[in-house]
Each structure stands twice: as structure tokens, then as C-alpha cells.
Design a protein around this motif. Sequence first.
Motif, mmCIF file in Angstrom:
data_model
loop_
_atom_site.group_PDB
_atom_site.id
_atom_site.type_symbol
_atom_site.label_atom_id
_atom_site.label_comp_id
_atom_site.label_asym_id
_atom_site.label_seq_id
_atom_site.Cartn_x
_atom_site.Cartn_y
_atom_site.Cartn_z
ATOM 1 N N LEU A 1 -4.534 2.159 0.291
ATOM 2 C CA LEU A 1 -3.710 1.944 -0.992
ATOM 3 C C LEU A 1 -3.105 0.577 -1.011
ATOM 4 O O LEU A 1 -2.864 -0.085 0.006
ATOM 5 C CB LEU A 1 -2.516 2.751 -1.025
ATOM 6 C CG LEU A 1 -2.761 4.454 -1.221
ATOM 7 C CD1 LEU A 1 -1.462 5.303 -1.200
ATOM 8 C CD2 LEU A 1 -3.603 4.652 -2.441
ATOM 9 N N PRO B 1 -0.335 -1.821 -1.092
ATOM 10 C CA PRO B 1 0.957 -1.638 -0.795
ATOM 11 C C PRO B 1 1.866 -2.431 -1.716
ATOM 12 O O PRO B 1 3.028 -1.970 -1.744
ATOM 13 C CB PRO B 1 1.342 -2.313 0.626
ATOM 14 C CG PRO B 1 0.069 -3.070 0.555
ATOM 15 C CD PRO B 1 -1.053 -2.792 -0.354
ATOM 16 N N MET C 1 1.961 -2.055 -4.815
ATOM 17 C CA MET C 1 2.127 -1.247 -6.144
ATOM 18 C C MET C 1 2.538 0.287 -5.677
ATOM 19 O O MET C 1 2.434 0.797 -4.748
ATOM 20 C CB MET C 1 0.689 -1.038 -6.727
ATOM 21 C CG MET C 1 0.133 -2.364 -6.971
ATOM 22 S SD MET C 1 -1.670 -1.986 -7.642
ATOM 23 C CE MET C 1 -2.407 -3.746 -7.812
ATOM 24 N N TYR D 1 6.443 3.951 -3.275
ATOM 25 C CA TYR D 1 5.405 2.882 -3.041
ATOM 26 C C TYR D 1 4.631 3.748 -1.709
ATOM 27 O O TYR D 1 5.424 4.518 -1.051
ATOM 28 C CB TYR D 1 6.087 1.732 -2.248
ATOM 29 C CG TYR D 1 6.588 0.825 -3.272
ATOM 30 C CD1 TYR D 1 5.684 -0.042 -3.803
ATOM 31 C CD2 TYR D 1 7.737 0.825 -4.173
ATOM 32 C CE1 TYR D 1 5.944 -0.705 -5.061
ATOM 33 C CE2 TYR D 1 8.043 0.002 -5.158
ATOM 34 C CZ TYR D 1 7.087 -0.816 -5.596
ATOM 35 O OH TYR D 1 7.521 -1.652 -6.850
ATOM 36 N N TRP E 1 4.477 3.115 1.363
ATOM 37 C CA TRP E 1 5.108 3.311 2.613
ATOM 38 C C TRP E 1 6.231 4.417 2.572
ATOM 39 O O TRP E 1 6.713 4.855 3.543
ATOM 40 C CB TRP E 1 5.770 1.961 2.993
ATOM 41 C CG TRP E 1 6.582 1.325 2.000
ATOM 42 C CD1 TRP E 1 6.120 0.380 0.974
ATOM 43 C CD2 TRP E 1 8.122 1.489 1.590
ATOM 44 N NE1 TRP E 1 7.025 0.010 0.344
ATOM 45 C CE2 TRP E 1 8.237 0.666 0.519
ATOM 46 C CE3 TRP E 1 8.967 2.149 2.300
ATOM 47 C CZ2 TRP E 1 9.501 0.482 -0.159
ATOM 48 C CZ3 TRP E 1 10.266 2.210 1.648
ATOM 49 C CH2 TRP E 1 10.399 1.122 0.563
ATOM 50 N N GLN E 2 6.542 5.002 1.110
ATOM 51 C CA GLN E 2 7.357 5.945 1.286
ATOM 52 C C GLN E 2 6.791 7.267 1.069
ATOM 53 O O GLN E 2 7.311 8.260 1.018
ATOM 54 C CB GLN E 2 8.360 5.861 -0.240
ATOM 55 C CG GLN E 2 9.375 4.396 -0.019
ATOM 56 C CD GLN E 2 9.523 4.275 -1.657
ATOM 57 O OE1 GLN E 2 9.013 4.422 -2.536
ATOM 58 N NE2 GLN E 2 10.825 3.957 -1.594
#
Lengths: 312, 255
Positions: free
Chosen positions: B103, B105, B107, B148, B150-151
Motif C-alpha cells: 500500500l 504509506p 495515502m 493510513y 500503518w493504522q
Amino acid sequence: MTSTTEPTRTDRHKPDGHEDAATKPRVHRRGTLEYVAWAVCVLVTIGVTRTLVTNENYQWDVVAQYLTAPSIIRGLVLTVVLTFAAMFFGSVLGVVIAVLRVSPLRPVRILAGAYLTFFRGTPVLVQLIFWFNIAALYPELAIGIPFTDISQDIDVNRLISATTAAVLGLSLNQAAYQAEIVRGGFASVDKGQIEAADALGMSRLTKLRRITIPQAMPTIVPATGNQFIGMFKETSLVSVLGVAELLQSVQLVYARTYQTIPLLLVACVWYLVMTVLLSYPQSLIEKRFSRTRARVGNDPVPSQIGLIGDAK
Amino acid sequence: MNGDGTVFARGLRKSFGDRVVLDSIDLDVVCGQIVCVIGPSGSGKSTLLRCINGLEEVDRGVLRVNGEDLGFRETATSYRARKRKEVAAQRSRIGMVFQSFNLFPNMTARQNVMSGPVLVKGKPKAEAARRADALLASVGLEGHGGHYPWQLSGGQQQRVAIARSLAMDPNVMLFDEPTSALDPERVGEVLAVMKDLAERGMTMLIATHEMGFAKEVADTVMFMDGGLVVEQGAPKDVLCNPKERRTQKFLESVL
Ligand SMILES: Nc1ncnc2c1ncn2[C@@H]1O[C@H](COP(=O)(O)OP(=O)(O)OP(=O)(O)O)[C@@H](O)[C@H]1O
Ligand SMILES: [Mg+2]
């Protein structure tokens, strides 16, 4: 195990009124080395301060007198202007060269590589003098449209003034270093990102603008900040061309008054003040981008990643 | 003749340097077919999928995806490379899901899903955003559009990646070990989305180590080893009654 929420300790309610063991502070050991280091530090500070104060040759009154003299301030302003101009043109050209460097066309890559080799392989000082004397090589420059009669001859000696040569030399040299920084930034972007963009059918330019550059920023921006500070000091080199920036301004004064040391101190004070001022935003930027970088991994620290990319 | 959703290959060959990684591969995938590619590490599964969407260029052989020669155009004597724009258009009709999600990162989940339609097809943002939210809902991520990568958990990220591919309306979907990087308890949610996609008639090629999934969902199972297709057929044949010695050995080792 008991089911109370508070941990029970045997020494919790000592009758002699000793502190609860669970709340006692932890005291760390200081090694002898640390005491020695502090002693050296203090001695050095005392020594330096003493000579600064007692040695009259520093002539601090002269320093104070010239620190804010109009000619010195004009020099300082020119130094700042030169720094910003060289960083602006250098960075823009640097990005262009970095992009050319990864072009699919081999001749383009070769040309960009040759540029880097030349500008990184020769001293800036030599380059500056070279640009200043370029008129000796090409006395007349004809600007025109090829294969037409429309053209304009320009006297190169007039075109390349000392200041132009300074901006040109510093910018072209900076571009080479900036290109390396940008290339490093590009290389730090995961290959999978490019493949994902390719799989969606993104064009080369879209990939660059939306994927590569935003993700390279955390690497590029702090390094560029460092270049900024370096450039501020590098501008002193153009004093050899007679450009009245900070160093040249103080030189002009001490050539007249022979107060060499105090006037060099004036220059040093300003260089120091400015680099310290520039270091502050630089450290903020560095911190911010190092967090961004961590977040790109799996760091669950919520914060504004919108700094990069087109977050709404 | 409309070749949408088909993959056709004859004598496909791919090498890295002098190392032959794919050797005389033939494929006849029809529209809506689900093909699971299995095989030991290094057998060439990823390379095969990467060739099918042009991330790697094949050395030799015929490769037609959606009825068109991929990346090249056949002439009387040779295959001539297509214009970059044409290749991009071909690829945008082939979805690819990676083992490591990939993905973007920078965005949000929604922006990731919108990236293809907006940045490649030039669709208006508002329309693309609505579509993105619908796609995210369809992979069970309603309300996660503003997050995001990372969340999100690995399983959620992979589902966003699937939605991102689907946003381009591909006719063929390629999955390269989509669940290998996931925690075991997250594998199910991604497989469920893929199963759903299979039921809706999407042509899918899936490199996987999930034998249970292959048995349940695949129309065809392809066993690869050393760059060759050793055995292929219905899942119950290949997985339960393998004829080839190498297939038997591989299945014994993974079960
Ligand atoms: N870019 C490359 N350059 C050189 N060799 C490569 C490259 N990509 C893959 N290979 C080689 O090709 C062979 C097949 O690799 P591939 O990734 O397709 O295997 P795989 O079946 O997907 O394995 P895995 O189950 O580990 O993912 C391997 O031997 C690998 O080393
Ligand atoms: Mg693989």
C-alpha cells in the motif's frame, strides 16, 4: 497470589517508617570517567574565557563597534541572499539531474553522470573563479533561434558580473550534491511501491510525483537542511571574486584599518548566529521526518502524515 | 472474439541471466476460472504471476492476457514492444495483489483505492471517493477509509490492497501469496474476500500455500517445480491423488 489489585510487599509497612520500597528512586552510578570529563570541560571553559577576556588583541570594543555597522549588515544580507538563491536554483536543478540520472535513456544518464563527475570532482573555489573568467573563453554569447536570423549578441563580460558568477558557481555545484541527495532518497523507496504503481498502470511522471518523491522526502529534506547550513558558510568563498558578502565586507574594513582580528571575529559572530538560527528549524524538520519514517513502518503513533502526499 | 478475463500462454520462457526460471509454460485460463499455483519455494510461482502482468518481461513464448499480446504486438517476423501508454492500459486491466501489500504509506486507505481511478484514469475525485468507499465496504472495511496503512492490521491492509486493484475494474486478478505475511488469525478474512470475488466470476490466478483454500475454491490446481508445470488438474486430482512423484513429495512435506 492474592487477588488484591495492589501488589503486596513484605517490606511495605515497615515499623521504622522507611519509604515504601516500590516508590524508591533508582540511583545510577556515575563512573570516574564522567567526573574526569567534567573537570576537563570546566578547565577548558575557564582557559578559553580567560584568554578571550584578558588578551587585549581581541579588541572586543572594535568588534562591538563594527558588529552592526551598515556595511557589515549589507554584507550579511548579501550572504543570506546568496545562500537562498544558490540553494533554490541548486535544489531545483539537483532534482532535475537526479531524475535524468535514472532516465531509461542511456545517453541522458551518461550526460547527467558527466555533470556530476565534473562538478563533484573539482573544487568549488576553482569553479567560481572559472565562471568569473568565462568571458575569456567565450567573449561573446549569441542568443538566438538556430537556423534563423533572429539573434542577439551579448557581451559575456557584462553578463557575468561577480555576483552572477557567484550565484552560478554555487548553484551549479550545489545541484550536483543535491542530485546525489535526491538519488539517495529515490533509492530509499521500497521497490514494491514502484511495482504496485506499475501494476495500476501509472505513468512515469505520476509515479515520480505521487509515489517516489513524497516517499523520498523524509530522506531528502533533512539532508537538504544540512546543505543549507553548509551553503551559508560556503558563500564566504565568493569573497575571492570581490562580491561584497559578509567576509568581503569585513576584509574591506580591515584592509583600511588593519584591525584584522576583531573584524574577522565580527564575521565569525554573524556566521555562528546564523548557523545556530538555521539549526533550529533543521532539528525540527529532522525530528518530524524521522517520525514519519518510523510511521511508514508499523509504528502506531498517530500524527499528521499529511505532511507528505496529498492527504485531504 | 472477446478475450476479456482470459490468460493464454504457449512455451513461455523466462530467465535471469543464464538461470532459467520459467520453462515452456502453457496456460489456458478461461474467463471466471480460478487457478491456484502451488509449489516449493523458488519454483517460479511469483515469477509466473509477475510475467503475466508485465512486471517481468518474458524471453520467449506467446503470452496473451485479456485476448491481447501483453506488452508486445505480433508482427510477421517478431514481437514489437508496444507504446508505454498501451502497456499501462493493458496492465490497468490486470489486478495484482502482493505478499507484502505494498500500500502507498503516504495515502489513506481511501486514497490508496482512489489512486488508480484518479491518477491513471483521470476520474473525478468525488466519484472515485464514493466508489472507493463502496469497495472498502465490500471487503469489510466500512469506515476505515480515513486510516493510513500503518493504522491497519496486516489483514486489513491486504483487503485495502485488493480493493485498490478492484478499483481499476480488472478482468484478471493475480495474487502472489496474499496471506503469507499475515498472522494466522488474519488469514481467514483475506481468503473470505477472495472467495467472494471468485463467486462473482473474476478470473483469478493465485500463488498460495493454503491447500485448504485451493481445494475449496480452485477450478484448477497447478503444481510447479523448477520452473516447470509438473502437474495440473482439478483440485481433488492434484491435491488428493497426485500422479507425479514430485507432487506427492511436495504435498507430503506441506501437510
Ligand atoms: N529479479 C531476480 N533476479 C534473479 N533471480 C531471480 C529474480 N527473481 C526471482 N529469481 C529467481 O527465480 C527463481 C524463482 O523465484 P520465484 O520468486 O518465482 O519463486 P516462488 O515460487 O515464488 O518462491 P516463493 O515460494 O519463495 O515465493 C528463484 O530461484 C529466484 O532466486
Ligand atoms: Mg514467491
